[in-house]
Design a protein around this motif. Structure first.
Motif, PDB file in Angstrom:
ATOM      1  N   ASN A   1      19.600  89.478  -8.833  1.00  0.00           N
ATOM      2  CA  ASN A   1      20.611  88.812  -8.306  1.00  0.00           C
ATOM      3  C   ASN A   1      20.096  87.636  -7.143  1.00  0.00           C
ATOM      4  O   ASN A   1      18.962  87.806  -6.602  1.00  0.00           O
ATOM      5  CB  ASN A   1      21.798  89.735  -7.792  1.00  0.00           C
ATOM      6  CG  ASN A   1      22.453  90.312  -8.816  1.00  0.00           C
ATOM      7  OD1 ASN A   1      21.958  90.140  -9.902  1.00  0.00           O
ATOM      8  ND2 ASN A   1      23.253  91.380  -8.322  1.00  0.00           N
ATOM      9  N   THR A   2      21.125  86.754  -6.804  1.00  0.00           N
ATOM     10  CA  THR A   2      20.642  85.705  -5.915  1.00  0.00           C
ATOM     11  C   THR A   2      21.841  85.827  -4.825  1.00  0.00           C
ATOM     12  O   THR A   2      22.904  85.801  -4.926  1.00  0.00           O
ATOM     13  CB  THR A   2      20.525  84.496  -6.476  1.00  0.00           C
ATOM     14  OG1 THR A   2      19.741  84.604  -7.746  1.00  0.00           O
ATOM     15  CG2 THR A   2      20.144  83.388  -5.443  1.00  0.00           C
ATOM     16  N   LEU A   3      21.231  85.831  -3.400  1.00  0.00           N
ATOM     17  CA  LEU A   3      21.930  85.423  -2.106  1.00  0.00           C
ATOM     18  C   LEU A   3      21.591  84.105  -1.669  1.00  0.00           C
ATOM     19  O   LEU A   3      20.597  83.719  -1.342  1.00  0.00           O
ATOM     20  CB  LEU A   3      21.805  86.666  -1.155  1.00  0.00           C
ATOM     21  CG  LEU A   3      22.306  86.578   0.082  1.00  0.00           C
ATOM     22  CD1 LEU A   3      24.067  86.603  -0.139  1.00  0.00           C
ATOM     23  CD2 LEU A   3      22.129  87.511   1.150  1.00  0.00           C
ATOM     24  N   LEU A   4      22.758  83.258  -1.649  1.00  0.00           N
ATOM     25  CA  LEU A   4      22.334  81.951  -1.032  1.00  0.00           C
ATOM     26  C   LEU A   4      23.030  81.656   0.410  1.00  0.00           C
ATOM     27  O   LEU A   4      24.362  81.747   0.128  1.00  0.00           O
ATOM     28  CB  LEU A   4      23.036  80.741  -2.139  1.00  0.00           C
ATOM     29  CG  LEU A   4      22.018  81.035  -3.367  1.00  0.00           C
ATOM     30  CD1 LEU A   4      22.939  80.408  -4.622  1.00  0.00           C
ATOM     31  CD2 LEU A   4      20.666  80.474  -3.459  1.00  0.00           C
ATOM     32  N   ARG A   5      22.318  81.593   1.243  1.00  0.00           N
ATOM     33  CA  ARG A   5      22.921  80.998   2.578  1.00  0.00           C
ATOM     34  C   ARG A   5      23.547  79.631   2.627  1.00  0.00           C
ATOM     35  O   ARG A   5      22.473  78.686   2.542  1.00  0.00           O
ATOM     36  CB  ARG A   5      21.989  81.652   3.798  1.00  0.00           C
ATOM     37  CG  ARG A   5      22.571  81.393   5.176  1.00  0.00           C
ATOM     38  CD  ARG A   5      21.587  82.008   5.991  1.00  0.00           C
ATOM     39  NE  ARG A   5      21.900  81.805   7.535  1.00  0.00           N
ATOM     40  CZ  ARG A   5      21.516  80.819   8.222  1.00  0.00           C
ATOM     41  NH1 ARG A   5      20.711  79.875   7.663  1.00  0.00           N
ATOM     42  NH2 ARG A   5      21.959  80.679   9.326  1.00  0.00           N
ATOM     43  N   ASN A   6      24.688  79.578   3.230  1.00  0.00           N
ATOM     44  CA  ASN A   6      25.078  78.198   3.407  1.00  0.00           C
ATOM     45  C   ASN A   6      24.576  77.823   4.740  1.00  0.00           C
ATOM     46  O   ASN A   6      24.709  78.333   5.827  1.00  0.00           O
ATOM     47  CB  ASN A   6      26.518  78.278   3.506  1.00  0.00           C
ATOM     48  CG  ASN A   6      27.305  76.976   3.644  1.00  0.00           C
ATOM     49  OD1 ASN A   6      26.825  75.830   3.764  1.00  0.00           O
ATOM     50  ND2 ASN A   6      28.519  76.870   3.105  1.00  0.00           N
TER      51      ASN A   6
END
Length: 595
Positions: free
Chosen positions: A537-542
């Motif tokens: 899975n991937t966590l993408l920080r804005n």
């Protein structure tokens, strides 16, 4: 599909749908171990012998031959955490290792329910006895639901030495606590043919979570909520494997077991009700919640016990009259049913779509006060022939021959118009889509759209006054992998919505792609893209400037296993967004703990 309600201790009710998941082994002294899957029938009804069809020795994959041998070796080692024994027969004469269960750990998080410890430093031991003794001391007396698992994720072969990297998980319950350990080991092996010895163990990462209750946080309360309904005993309790052998399977997604559900108060009594989609031939279900927390099945009397191939549903107010209407994505159409004063549903329209619909998402994209509908689609209407070598050329890591998604504009009075093309959403719109999620990620007052796609790149459509532009590449959110779902949440509390994408983790994929014989003619960029498919899975920080940065590994959230969906949820009510991931797939008859 096994449909389950889960109640978290002291924190209310959470509903979960876990496609293909099996129930855990609960024997008090049983250590769960992976069982071999039954081979499927071959053509002509004969059973295929997978040992001959898929033989790593014959195929030249030495990494997989080694992995099988090493896994058996590690299983013997893992058992020693729960049973007294001598590990020396598994070890080389000059064996050395880091502390497997470090004595020095750093408290990283603590509240009234959960504490987390992480690795500070690890000391060299001359044997495993100290670490084994620490666990066995904690296990004095009865301990239930013991579990361990090694996942070998990389193999590097030398002449007489082999190095492997593996994830090690162990969990158990004492009389007062539940303990789970996640760590990463690097092992040097001595190899003499099929005789393996562990020469050294290094520990590069360690995390121990202690929960101050001697039972899982989540408990299965399905039977107590819907068990009194006839459909529970006659149909829902059997699970997906049972029905796949008895029902027509014409759509590729039926094999995945992904029919959806929707929650909303359909009868206006202040309690959330549940609509459950089903495979073709099984009636959809509507469960009306009672005041005591149980639920009564009422799909027939409400006119929504459809037996069409239903993939997903929404309960939303489409006509702004204050009650929840129903939208169901069936094979080839969106069925819209109006809520008639909290007493039943009446079909208002059926909107033509691609055949293999997947999931639905609703938002007022044009700001006219009416909720619009976006539907994802997966495979083209060709019985799956576009997947693989037949039909159109299929590119596993960047597939662009999927079925098109559709946007329907709601102009009021349940009038819908298909506006995919005129709004710019036809750009990159043939990508095997599983899921979509609306959010105003750039805080400009309108709803943007993220689409998670299988077999490659995802889409981020920026909304500019009702016209969309796919900016996924420039924003750094294509996340080329097996995208299956996406969720928005401000996990770092900076006022910007961040993105979590559900993909797949594969230990075998990590091992194989790193081998020299895997696509040897390809460049490193392409091999890297294939390796990305196995990461998880991937966590993408804005970042607030129209772009995102990948914080998945630093946040420790890649290992979601075969992840179908996820949500940001404040599980412990501390104002920080936690993550809940639903995962699993069709596996063996016994729970392997592998998914």
């Amino acid at each position: 599909m096994r449909f389950r309600f889960f109640r978290i201790a002291g924190l209310g009710l959470i509903v979960a749908l876990l496609p293909g998941c099996k129930e855990p082994v609960t024997s008090s002294h049983q250590v769960q171990a992976k069982e071999a899957e039954e081979p499927p029938p071959a053509e002509g009804g004969q059973t295929s012998d997978w040992s001959q069809i898929d033989d790593p020795k014959a195929d030249g994959w030495e990494s997989e031959v080694f992995s099988e041998l090493a896994s058996a070796h590690l299983k013997k080692l893992g058992l020693l955490f729960f049973e007294e024994g001598d590990p020396t027969s598994l070890l080389a004469a000059d064996f050395t290792c880091d502390e497997v269960i470090p004595a020095r750990k750093k408290p990283d998080f603590e509240d009234d329910l959960v504490s987390v410890e992480r690795l500070v430093t690890t000391e060299k031991d001359t044997s495993l006895e100290q670490s084994l003794a620490r666990i066995q001391t904690e296990l004095a007396g009865d301990s239930e639901k013991r579990y361990f698992k090694f996942k070998i994720i990389r193999v590097d072969r030398g002449n007489d030495r082999i190095k492997s990297e593996q994830l090690f998980s162990i969990s158990y319950q004492t009389e007062t606590q539940s303990i789970e350990i996640q760590s990463r080991w690097s092992i040097d092996w001595l190899s003499d043919g099929e005789d393996l010895k562990i020469a050294s163990i290094g520990v590069s990462d360690f995390e121990r979570t202690i929960t101050s209750v001697p039972s899982p946080l989540f408990s299965d309360v399905t039977a107590s909520i819907i068990g009194a309904n006839d459909c529970f005993q006659s149909q829902l309790s059997f699970g997906l494997n049972h029905w796949l052998e008895r029902l027509p399977v014409r759509a590729m997604l039926n094999r995945f077991g992904t029919p959806g559900l929707a929650m909303g108060d359909v009868n206006g009594d202040g309690l959330d009700d549940l609509y459950l989609c089903q495979e073709p031939g099984l009636p959809n279900r509507l469960f009306l919640q009672n005041a005591d927390g149980t639920a009564r099945e009422a799909a027939h009397e409400w006119g929504v016990d459809w037996i069409d191939d239903s993939r997903s549903a929404l309960l939303v107010d489409l006509d702004n009259d204050g009650d929840q209407d129903l939208v169901v994505a069936t094979y080839g159409a969106l069925v819209v049913a109006v809520n008639e004063n909290g007493e039943g549903f009446k079909i208002a329209t059926a909107l033509p779509t691609s055949g293999s619909t997947a999931s639905l998402a609703s938002a007022d994209y044009d700001g006219d006060g009416f909720l619009d509908l976006y539907v994802c689609a997966y495979v083209k209407n060709d019985d799956g022939s576009s997947l693989g070598a037949s039909g159109e050329h299929f590119v596993y890591h960047d597939a662009r021959n999927g079925a098109p998604n559709s946007l329907f504009r709601n102009s009021g009075d349940l009038n819908f118009t298909e506006v995919t093309g005129e709004t710019g959403l036809t750009a990159n719109n043939h990508r095997w889509s599983f899921s979509a999620s609306w959010e105003d990620f750039d805080n400009d007052g309108d709803q943007d759209l993220y689409v998670a796609n299988d077999y490659g790149r995802n889409n981020l459509y920026r909304n500019d006054e009702g016209i969309f532009t796919d900016i996924a590449a420039e924003a750094g959110v294509e996340d080329s992998a097996s995208g299956m779902a996406a969720s928005w949440g401000d996990y770092d509390q900076d006022g910007l919505m961040d993105l979590y994408v559900s993909n797949m983790f594969s230990s075998a994929g990590n091992r194989i792609v790193s081998q020299e014989q895997f696509k040897p003619e390809s460049d490193e960029e392409l091999r890297g893209r294939f390796l990305r498919f196995a990461r998880g899975n991937t966590l993408l920080r804005n970042l607030g400037n129209g772009s995102f940065t990948d914080t998945s590994e630093s946040a420790g959230v890649t290992l979601g296993r075969w992840a179908w969906g996820s949500n940001f949820i404040d599980v412990n009510n501390d104002s920080w967004q936690d993550l809940v991931v639903a995962n699993g797939y069709l596996s063996s008859d016994e729970d392997s703990g592998d998914l």
